[in-house]
Design an enzyme around this catalytic site. Structure first.
Site, short mmCIF file in Angstrom:
data_model
loop_
_atom_site.label_atom_id
_atom_site.label_comp_id
_atom_site.label_asym_id
_atom_site.label_seq_id
_atom_site.Cartn_x
_atom_site.Cartn_y
_atom_site.Cartn_z
N TYR A 76 50.20 41.81 -28.22
CA TYR A 76 49.22 40.92 -28.83
C TYR A 76 49.39 39.50 -28.30
O TYR A 76 50.45 39.14 -27.76
CB TYR A 76 49.30 40.93 -30.36
CG TYR A 76 50.50 40.22 -30.94
CD1 TYR A 76 50.45 38.87 -31.28
CD2 TYR A 76 51.69 40.91 -31.16
CE1 TYR A 76 51.56 38.23 -31.80
CE2 TYR A 76 52.80 40.27 -31.69
CZ TYR A 76 52.73 38.93 -32.01
OH TYR A 76 53.82 38.28 -32.54
N CYS A 77 48.34 38.72 -28.44
CA CYS A 77 48.36 37.29 -28.13
C CYS A 77 47.48 36.61 -29.18
O CYS A 77 47.35 37.12 -30.28
CB CYS A 77 47.93 37.01 -26.69
SG CYS A 77 46.24 37.50 -26.31
N SER A 78 46.82 35.54 -28.83
CA SER A 78 45.97 34.84 -29.81
C SER A 78 44.77 35.70 -30.19
O SER A 78 44.51 35.93 -31.37
CB SER A 78 45.49 33.50 -29.26
OG SER A 78 46.59 32.65 -29.05
#
Length: 169
Positions: free
Chosen positions: A101-103
């Site tokens: 995941y990231c933003s």
């Protein structure tokens, strides 16, 4: 801003139907960003998995160290997108489930695709990233424990964070 307007309107005057009617502006933005190279997992589904078996999934946060320090999912390991190295995963079984995941999910999808190319068989991208996780009311953590702070990556991405507190440090 033009991208936001384009994403919130129908294509070339066509009337939206079916799934398009239930999609939020955020969903439409993600449908443009995602390349469909890695399957996604919804935050509620991942949260259930993590509650039932917290160590069953290798959680990889692909944001920058500064973003990770502000907050991250509990148990997530930092894998800085800018310095991602395949050699960091030599000892990880290729059958272990991995969620990246990231933003919002764009950077993490790229890391997920690289992991799949390395032979990882069960890689998923957190749909909507940490923004969707927090927007859905799920907790994030920093070195002190639970926090409401989320690093919004940039001022351009900040409007997609509907819950939590935007914090750049």
């Amino acid at each position: 801003m033009l991208l936001l307007v384009a994403l919130s309107t129908g294509a070339c005057g066509q009337k939206p139907t079916g799934k398009e009617l239930t999609m939020t502006a955020y969903d439409r933005m993600l449908s443009v960003l995602y390349k469909q190279t890695v399957p996604t997992v919804r935050p509620a589904s991942l949260a259930t998995t993590l509650r039932q078996a917290p160590t069953s999934v290798l959680l990889l946060d692909t944001r920058t160290p500064a973003e990770y320090q502000v907050s991250h999912l509990q148990g997530a390991q930092l894998v800085d997108f800018d310095s991602f190295k395949a050699t960091d995963f030599q000892d990880v079984p290729r059958t272990r489930p991995v969620v990246v995941y990231c933003s919002v999910g764009a950077r993490s999808e790229q890391v997920g695709a690289q992991l799949r190319a390395l032979g990882f068989q069960n890689v998923q991208n957190l749909y909507g990233g940490i923004f969707q996780w927090v927007n859905d009311g799920l907790p994030v953590y920093n070195s002190q424990g639970v926090t409401t702070k989320v690093h919004p990556y940039s001022v351009l991405w900040r409007p997609w964070l509907k819950s939590g507190t935007a914090a750049y440090e």
